[in-house]
Design an enzyme around this catalytic site. Structure first.
Site, short mmCIF file in Angstrom:
data_model
loop_
_atom_site.label_atom_id
_atom_site.label_comp_id
_atom_site.label_asym_id
_atom_site.label_seq_id
_atom_site.Cartn_x
_atom_site.Cartn_y
_atom_site.Cartn_z
N HIS A 120 0.84 -1.20 0.00
CA HIS A 120 0.00 0.00 0.00
C HIS A 120 0.88 1.26 0.00
O HIS A 120 0.60 2.22 -0.72
CB HIS A 120 -0.90 0.04 1.24
CG HIS A 120 -1.94 -1.04 1.31
ND1 HIS A 120 -2.02 -1.93 2.36
CD2 HIS A 120 -2.96 -1.37 0.47
CE1 HIS A 120 -3.04 -2.75 2.17
NE2 HIS A 120 -3.61 -2.46 1.02
N LYS A 133 -16.45 -6.97 5.39
CA LYS A 133 -15.25 -7.68 5.87
C LYS A 133 -15.22 -7.67 7.40
O LYS A 133 -15.58 -6.67 8.01
CB LYS A 133 -13.98 -6.99 5.36
CG LYS A 133 -13.63 -7.31 3.93
CD LYS A 133 -12.26 -6.78 3.55
CE LYS A 133 -11.83 -7.31 2.18
NZ LYS A 133 -10.54 -6.75 1.75
N ARG A 136 -2.33 -5.30 -8.66
CA ARG A 136 -1.14 -6.11 -8.39
C ARG A 136 -0.91 -7.16 -9.45
O ARG A 136 0.20 -7.51 -9.77
CB ARG A 136 -1.24 -6.79 -7.02
CG ARG A 136 -1.10 -5.84 -5.86
CD ARG A 136 -1.67 -6.44 -4.61
NE ARG A 136 -3.10 -6.70 -4.80
CZ ARG A 136 -3.85 -7.40 -3.97
NH1 ARG A 136 -3.32 -7.94 -2.91
NH2 ARG A 136 -5.13 -7.56 -4.22
N SER A 189 -3.34 -8.15 2.84
CA SER A 189 -3.45 -8.03 4.30
C SER A 189 -3.80 -9.36 4.95
O SER A 189 -3.38 -9.63 6.09
CB SER A 189 -4.49 -6.96 4.65
OG SER A 189 -4.12 -5.74 4.09
N1 COA Z 1 -0.32 -4.07 -1.64
C1 COA Z 1 -0.70 -5.07 -0.83
N2 COA Z 1 -1.98 -5.47 -0.71
C2 COA Z 1 -2.91 -4.82 -1.43
C3 COA Z 1 -2.57 -3.77 -2.30
C4 COA Z 1 -1.21 -3.40 -2.40
N3 COA Z 1 -0.80 -2.44 -3.19
N4 COA Z 1 -3.71 -3.33 -2.88
C5 COA Z 1 -4.71 -4.08 -2.41
N5 COA Z 1 -4.22 -4.98 -1.53
C6 COA Z 1 -4.99 -6.01 -0.82
C7 COA Z 1 -5.53 -5.52 0.48
O1 COA Z 1 -4.60 -5.68 1.53
C8 COA Z 1 -6.75 -6.39 0.67
O2 COA Z 1 -6.35 -7.62 1.21
P1 COA Z 1 -7.34 -8.57 2.03
O3 COA Z 1 -8.57 -8.75 1.19
O4 COA Z 1 -6.52 -9.78 2.17
O5 COA Z 1 -7.62 -7.88 3.33
C9 COA Z 1 -7.23 -6.64 -0.75
O6 COA Z 1 -6.12 -6.38 -1.57
C10 COA Z 1 -8.42 -5.78 -1.14
O7 COA Z 1 -8.03 -4.49 -0.94
P2 COA Z 1 -8.79 -3.16 -0.61
O8 COA Z 1 -8.11 -2.15 -1.44
O9 COA Z 1 -8.79 -2.90 0.84
O10 COA Z 1 -10.21 -3.38 -1.20
P3 COA Z 1 -11.57 -3.76 -0.55
O11 COA Z 1 -12.29 -4.50 -1.58
O12 COA Z 1 -11.40 -4.37 0.77
O13 COA Z 1 -12.23 -2.34 -0.34
C11 COA Z 1 -13.34 -0.33 -1.03
C12 COA Z 1 -12.35 -1.42 -1.40
C13 COA Z 1 -12.93 0.20 0.30
C14 COA Z 1 -13.26 0.79 -2.02
C15 COA Z 1 -14.76 -0.89 -1.13
O14 COA Z 1 -14.88 -2.20 -0.80
C16 COA Z 1 -15.76 -0.16 -0.28
O15 COA Z 1 -15.86 -0.35 0.92
N6 COA Z 1 -16.53 0.67 -0.95
C17 COA Z 1 -17.62 1.38 -0.35
C18 COA Z 1 -18.90 1.00 -1.03
C19 COA Z 1 -18.97 1.51 -2.44
O16 COA Z 1 -18.61 2.63 -2.73
N7 COA Z 1 -19.44 0.65 -3.34
C20 COA Z 1 -19.61 0.99 -4.73
C21 COA Z 1 -18.39 0.67 -5.50
S1 COA Z 1 -18.68 -0.70 -6.50
#
Ligand code: COA
Length: 160
Positions: free
Chosen positions: A17, A41, A90, A128
């Site tokens: 990140h 989550k 990634r 993560s």
């Molecule tokens: N390096 C390491 N790990 C990474 C990374 C990087 N550069 N980029 C992403 N990841 C990993 C994260 O650690 C996470 O791992 P985990 O699932 O094992 O915990 C995974 O990839 C997903 O990452 P994240 O970026 O946190 O995405 P998410 O899907 O959990 O959340 C949000 C993304 C926050 C934007 C979304 O889910 C959200 O809550 N949106 C709000 C609702 C909304 O607006 N919806 C409409 C949109 S469709």
């Protein structure tokens, strides 16, 4: 020069990140790293802990702020005056999910653009969940996370 947000669950923040944040700072005037409450989550760390770990990890960074949101990511972008949403890509496996999310967000807010950045190849396998699992079983995570996260994981799992 524009303001962007970098949303994620950050449970916890990893060096992957931070790599994305460094790249975003080179391109944009201000980067707001925003922690999602994300009810879909079950998180190890509370939202306050996730925000604190990010703030500590980003101490040396200029033009970066940390906040959190609950709701739609595009609404939060609007509220803070951001014109773009940064997401990390990634590997090919991330693409479909990111593509769907980007198109849905565009449908919701056509004026807010998703920007996909690729982290260094050394982080392509990192997430993560892997970090949490490693820490839970006393594995060494210090190569993958900032110092504060290593410390907090040890506290959570009661390891040395
Ligand atoms: N390096 C390491 N790990 C990474 C990374 C990087 N550069 N980029 C992403 N990841 C990993 C994260 O650690 C996470 O791992 P985990 O699932 O094992 O915990 C995974 O990839 C997903 O990452 P994240 O970026 O946190 O995405 P998410 O899907 O959990 O959340 C949000 C993304 C926050 C934007 C979304 O889910 C959200 O809550 N949106 C709000 C609702 C909304 O607006 N919806 C409409 C949109 S469709």
């Amino acid at each position: 020069m524009a303001k962007v947000i970098y949303p994620g669950t950050f449970d916890p923040v990893t060096n992957g990140h931070l790599d994305i944040i460094k790249r975003a700072v080179e391109l944009f005037e201000e980067v707001i790293v925003t922690v999602a409450k994300n009810p879909s989550k079950t998180c190890l760390f509370t939202i306050e802990e996730r925000v604190e770990m990010l703030k500590e990890s980003l101490k040396g960074f200029n033009r970066v702020k940390v906040d959190w949101f609950d709701g739609l990511v595009v609404e939060h972008a609007r509220n803070v005056g951001a014109v773009g949403i940064i997401r990390g890509l990634r590997a090919v496996s991330d693409f479909e999910y990111e593509f769907q999310m980007a198109l849905m967000n565009r449908k919701l807010a056509d004026d807010i653009t998703t920007i996909l950045l690729m982290p260094h190849a050394r982080y392509t396998y990192l997430n993560s969940t892997i970090v949490r699992n490693l820490a839970q079983f006393n594995g060494k995570v210090s190569d993958f996370v900032p110092e504060i996260v290593d410390k907090k994981l040890k506290e959570k799992f009661g390891s040395k």
